[in-house]
Design a protein around this motif. Structure first.
Motif, mmCIF file in Angstrom:
data_model
loop_
_atom_site.group_PDB
_atom_site.id
_atom_site.type_symbol
_atom_site.label_atom_id
_atom_site.label_comp_id
_atom_site.label_asym_id
_atom_site.label_seq_id
_atom_site.Cartn_x
_atom_site.Cartn_y
_atom_site.Cartn_z
ATOM 1 N N ASP A 266 2.717 8.485 -7.559
ATOM 2 C CA ASP A 266 1.839 9.659 -7.495
ATOM 3 C C ASP A 266 0.535 9.409 -8.250
ATOM 4 O OD1 ASP A 266 3.138 11.439 -5.888
ATOM 5 O OD2 ASP A 266 4.086 12.560 -7.493
ATOM 6 N N ASP A 267 -0.552 9.871 -7.666
ATOM 7 C CA ASP A 267 -1.851 9.783 -8.333
ATOM 8 C C ASP A 267 -2.735 10.909 -7.800
ATOM 9 O OD1 ASP A 267 -4.264 9.203 -9.482
ATOM 10 O OD2 ASP A 267 -4.290 7.091 -8.897
ATOM 11 N N ALA A 268 -2.872 11.970 -8.572
ATOM 12 C CA ALA A 268 -3.644 13.140 -8.149
ATOM 13 C C ALA A 268 -5.143 12.871 -8.111
ATOM 14 C CB ALA A 268 -3.363 14.312 -9.096
ATOM 15 N N SER A 269 -5.581 11.738 -8.655
ATOM 16 C CA SER A 269 -7.011 11.443 -8.701
ATOM 17 C C SER A 269 -7.524 10.790 -7.423
ATOM 18 C CB SER A 269 -7.321 10.527 -9.890
ATOM 19 O OG SER A 269 -6.814 9.215 -9.674
ATOM 20 N N VAL A 270 -6.615 10.417 -6.508
ATOM 21 C CA VAL A 270 -7.040 9.769 -5.269
ATOM 22 C C VAL A 270 -6.753 10.674 -4.074
ATOM 23 C CG1 VAL A 270 -6.664 7.483 -6.242
ATOM 24 C CG2 VAL A 270 -4.835 8.563 -4.914
ATOM 25 N N LYS A 271 -7.342 10.335 -2.951
ATOM 26 C CA LYS A 271 -7.181 11.129 -1.738
ATOM 27 C C LYS A 271 -6.664 10.249 -0.602
ATOM 28 C CE LYS A 271 -10.989 14.247 -2.939
ATOM 29 N NZ LYS A 271 -12.319 14.799 -2.526
ATOM 30 N N THR A 272 -6.038 10.899 0.367
ATOM 31 C CA THR A 272 -5.600 10.164 1.541
ATOM 32 C C THR A 272 -6.799 9.849 2.427
ATOM 33 O OG1 THR A 272 -4.111 10.173 3.452
ATOM 34 C CG2 THR A 272 -5.160 12.247 2.894
ATOM 35 N N LEU A 273 -6.673 8.762 3.184
ATOM 36 C CA LEU A 273 -7.741 8.369 4.093
ATOM 37 C C LEU A 273 -7.463 8.793 5.524
ATOM 38 C CD1 LEU A 273 -8.564 4.776 2.773
ATOM 39 C CD2 LEU A 273 -9.560 6.964 2.109
ATOM 40 N N VAL A 274 -6.353 9.526 5.733
ATOM 41 C CA VAL A 274 -5.993 9.990 7.075
ATOM 42 C C VAL A 274 -5.767 11.493 7.032
ATOM 43 C CG1 VAL A 274 -4.369 9.800 8.990
ATOM 44 C CG2 VAL A 274 -4.949 7.768 7.656
ATOM 45 N N ALA A 275 -6.526 12.226 7.791
ATOM 46 C CA ALA A 275 -6.403 13.683 7.817
ATOM 47 C C ALA A 275 -5.015 14.096 8.290
ATOM 48 C CB ALA A 275 -7.461 14.281 8.741
ATOM 49 N N GLY A 276 -4.489 15.145 7.671
ATOM 50 C CA GLY A 276 -3.173 15.640 8.046
ATOM 51 C C GLY A 276 -2.044 15.041 7.243
ATOM 52 N N GLU B 152 0.926 12.822 1.302
ATOM 53 C CA GLU B 152 1.511 11.496 1.498
ATOM 54 C C GLU B 152 0.555 10.378 1.101
ATOM 55 O OE1 GLU B 152 4.275 11.318 5.240
ATOM 56 O OE2 GLU B 152 2.523 12.547 5.726
ATOM 57 N N GLY B 153 -0.724 10.681 1.064
ATOM 58 C CA GLY B 153 -1.711 9.651 0.762
ATOM 59 C C GLY B 153 -2.203 9.635 -0.662
ATOM 60 N N MET B 154 -1.776 10.593 -1.489
ATOM 61 C CA MET B 154 -2.252 10.647 -2.879
ATOM 62 C C MET B 154 -1.400 9.710 -3.739
ATOM 63 S SD MET B 154 -2.944 14.759 -3.062
ATOM 64 C CE MET B 154 -3.481 14.751 -4.785
ATOM 65 N N MET B 155 -1.598 8.421 -3.521
ATOM 66 C CA MET B 155 -0.749 7.397 -4.140
ATOM 67 C C MET B 155 -1.576 6.220 -4.633
ATOM 68 S SD MET B 155 2.424 8.527 -3.640
ATOM 69 C CE MET B 155 3.009 9.960 -2.725
ATOM 70 N N SER B 156 -1.094 5.581 -5.699
ATOM 71 C CA SER B 156 -1.712 4.359 -6.216
ATOM 72 C C SER B 156 -0.710 3.669 -7.153
ATOM 73 C CB SER B 156 -3.002 4.679 -6.982
ATOM 74 O OG SER B 156 -2.731 5.033 -8.338
#
Length: 537
Positions: A108-118, A122-126
């Motif tokens: 989990d990493d709340a400071s990042v965003k997913t690169l795929v809409a929707g 699932e994309g807030m990871m690092s």
């Protein structure tokens, strides 16, 4: 003229240096693969998959994990850091955090965003929670960040943790059917990934349905197709072949491919596209691709290790690996790539199956364990002192203990006594027991290597061998017992001698061995035990 000669000399020197390393390194992790699957299903494998790796590479048949808990995230982290959770900090797939009173997921990493809409959550990871460098990190630094590192998996943690902190990319599968990534790696998904997603190749596999690869009579290593130890992927029908994946897809969506062998095929398709579009293995500096096949774990959890479903999955994975090896031969060159294959953990026998065959074990519902602990606390102290029970760890409410003027050491001992009186408990250790370990207690040594005093609980519980904290169907893992710790390790390709070893080895030897093969610095948390057999070409 002198400049031309000097230029040619430098090119030759660089080429000679490049030849000291393979053009491409491929790390394959098969999620939940028991070492014995190589032997149990051997006669039904093709000649070009697992058998090719075993016959033409170096096989370690007694490779083991040396800590608990034996879960996916700690497993991938340990393979690539050469360290255990006590050092690299990934103490579970998720774990309780006292400061927040919530569980934290491993990537989990709340400071990042997913690169795929929707696919926002699932994309807030690092890899920010990983506290040690990986062999892939050291590889990036050794090539002055010219050599690419890309991690791939159906699971986010299976892609992110192996690829390390300095990866060019990590891609994982979303329930939307897309491979996604996060802003940790870039501002925009590469065009070729967007194109792959647009093809919706998962639909091709779903439309095939899932039937047995071979005649049912060939699956003599498995239980009957319909048996009481299996879970279901179609809640309305018994777990028997063939599976109408189109019908299940209408209810479950693209996520269903995870729990079919086709999740592995889809990942292999994506891996080959990655090699092509990222030009891996085509440059002066080598590249590193990590691939984690996750469907084996989903299917194992659901159906168990004695199911026809798991056997069929491995027979199909064998063909997928054969296809991948053929692709590597054609695109990278047969002697130009270094590949290893291992697993992040193994799995237990279903305890109800064992019980039905007169072995007195059973499954333990974790909710019942929690209810029992809370009832004990209320009966003894008048309040519930349990904050959390997970990953075999008990977190006690230290502030509440203090406010009640209770002696914390005596409280811990009382919980320890209660737990030791449970019929299925083998050992209970306090934090002090763990940190004062002398190494003489075999079981405690596993806990010590998996224990971070800043993140783990106040007490750690070990169940008796054969008992399993899980459902009545399927299987799980997590213990220090051999059925959870014994995994395969196969080295193959560039500069790897042929051979076999039955000597007991530990999973933390893989990363430092790769470091020596690649002539790079050890990952910073490793104990640096190497597998000398593959270094003696």
């Amino acid at each position: 003229m002198k400049k031309i000669v000097l230029g040619l000399f430098l090119i030759l020197v660089c080429s000679a240096q490049a030849q000291q390393r393979p053009k491409l390194v491929i790390g394959i992790v098969v999620d939940q693969m028991k070492a014995e699957y190589l032997d149990r299903f051997y006669d039904d494998y093709s000649s070009n998959g697992f058998k090719r790796l075993m016959a033409n590479g170096f096989s370690f048949y007694n490779m083991n994990y040396n800590y608990v808990p034996t879960y996916t995230a700690p497993g991938h982290a340990s393979i690539y850091t050469g360290a255990t959770p006590a050092t690299h900090g990934i103490i579970g797939n998720d774990w309780y955090v006292r400061e927040t009173g919530k569980n934290k997921y491993c990537t989990d990493d709340a400071s990042v965003k997913t690169l795929v809409a929707g696919s926002e959550k699932e994309g807030m990871m690092s890899p920010k929670n990983l506290q040690a460098t990986t062999v892939t990190d050291e590889f990036r630094m050794a090539t002055n960040f010219r050599g690419k590192v890309i991690g791939l998996s159906i699971k986010d943690r299976g892609a992110i943790l192996p690829a390390g902190h300095f990866a060019n990319w990590a891609f994982w599968y979303s329930k939307s059917g897309n491979f996604i990534s996060s802003s940790f790696y870039g501002d925009k998904l590469p065009d070729w990934v967007a194109q792959f997603n647009a093809e919706k190749r998962y639909l091709e596999y779903i439309q095939k349905g899932w039937d047995l690869l071979k005649p049912a009579a060939d699956y003599t290593e498995s239980l009957a197709d319909d048996n009481p130890y299996e879970g279901r992927i179609d809640k309305s029908k018994p777990p028997v072949f063939p599976y109408d994946l189109n019908a299940i897809y209408k209810e479950a969506g693209a996520d269903i491919i995870r729990t079919t062998p086709y999740g592995n095929d889809l990942l292999a398709d994506f891996a080959m596209r990655t090699i092509e579009k990222e030009n891996l293995g085509k440059n002066l500096d080598p590249d590193f691709l990590t691939v984690s096949f996750s469907s084996t774990d989903y299917i194992g959890h659901t159906f168990g290790p004695r199911s026809m479903e798991i056997q069929d999955t491995y027979l199909r994975l064998d063909l997928t690996i054969a296809r991948f090896l053929d692709y590597l031969d054609k695109t990278i060159g047969k002697d130009n790539y270094l590949l290893f294959l291992t697993a992040d953990h193994a799995a237990a026998e279903n305890p109800i199956f064992l019980k039905d065959h007169k072995y007195e074990v059973t499954n333990i519902p974790s909710k019942e364990t929690v209810k029992g602990i809370e009832a004990f606390s209320l009966a003894t102290y008048g309040v519930n002192l349990l904050l959390n029970y997970s990953n075999f760890n008990l977190y006690l409410d230290r502030a509440l203990v203090q406010s009640k003027n209770l002696d914390f050491d005596k409280v811990k001992q009382s919980f320890k006594t209660y737990l030791m009186n449970l019929s299925y408990v083998k050992r209970v250790y306090t934090q002090e027991d763990v940190l004062n370990s002398s190494g003489g207690d075999y079981l405690l040594s596993y806990i010590f290597k998996g224990y971070d005093p800043k993140q783990n609980g106040d007490l750690v519980v070990l169940h008796k061998t054969g008992f399993m904290e899980y459902n009545e169907t399927g299987t799980t893992h997590g213990t220090p017992n051999s059925y959870d710790t014994n995994v395969p390790l196969l080295f193959y390709g560039w500069n790897i001698p042929k051979g076999v070893s039955y000597q007991k080895e530990y999973i933390t030897s893989i990363a430092p061995t790769l470091s020596k093969l690649l002539k790079i610095t050890f990952p910073n948390g490793t104990e640096a035990q190497v597998l000398e057999e593959v270094l003696k070409k």
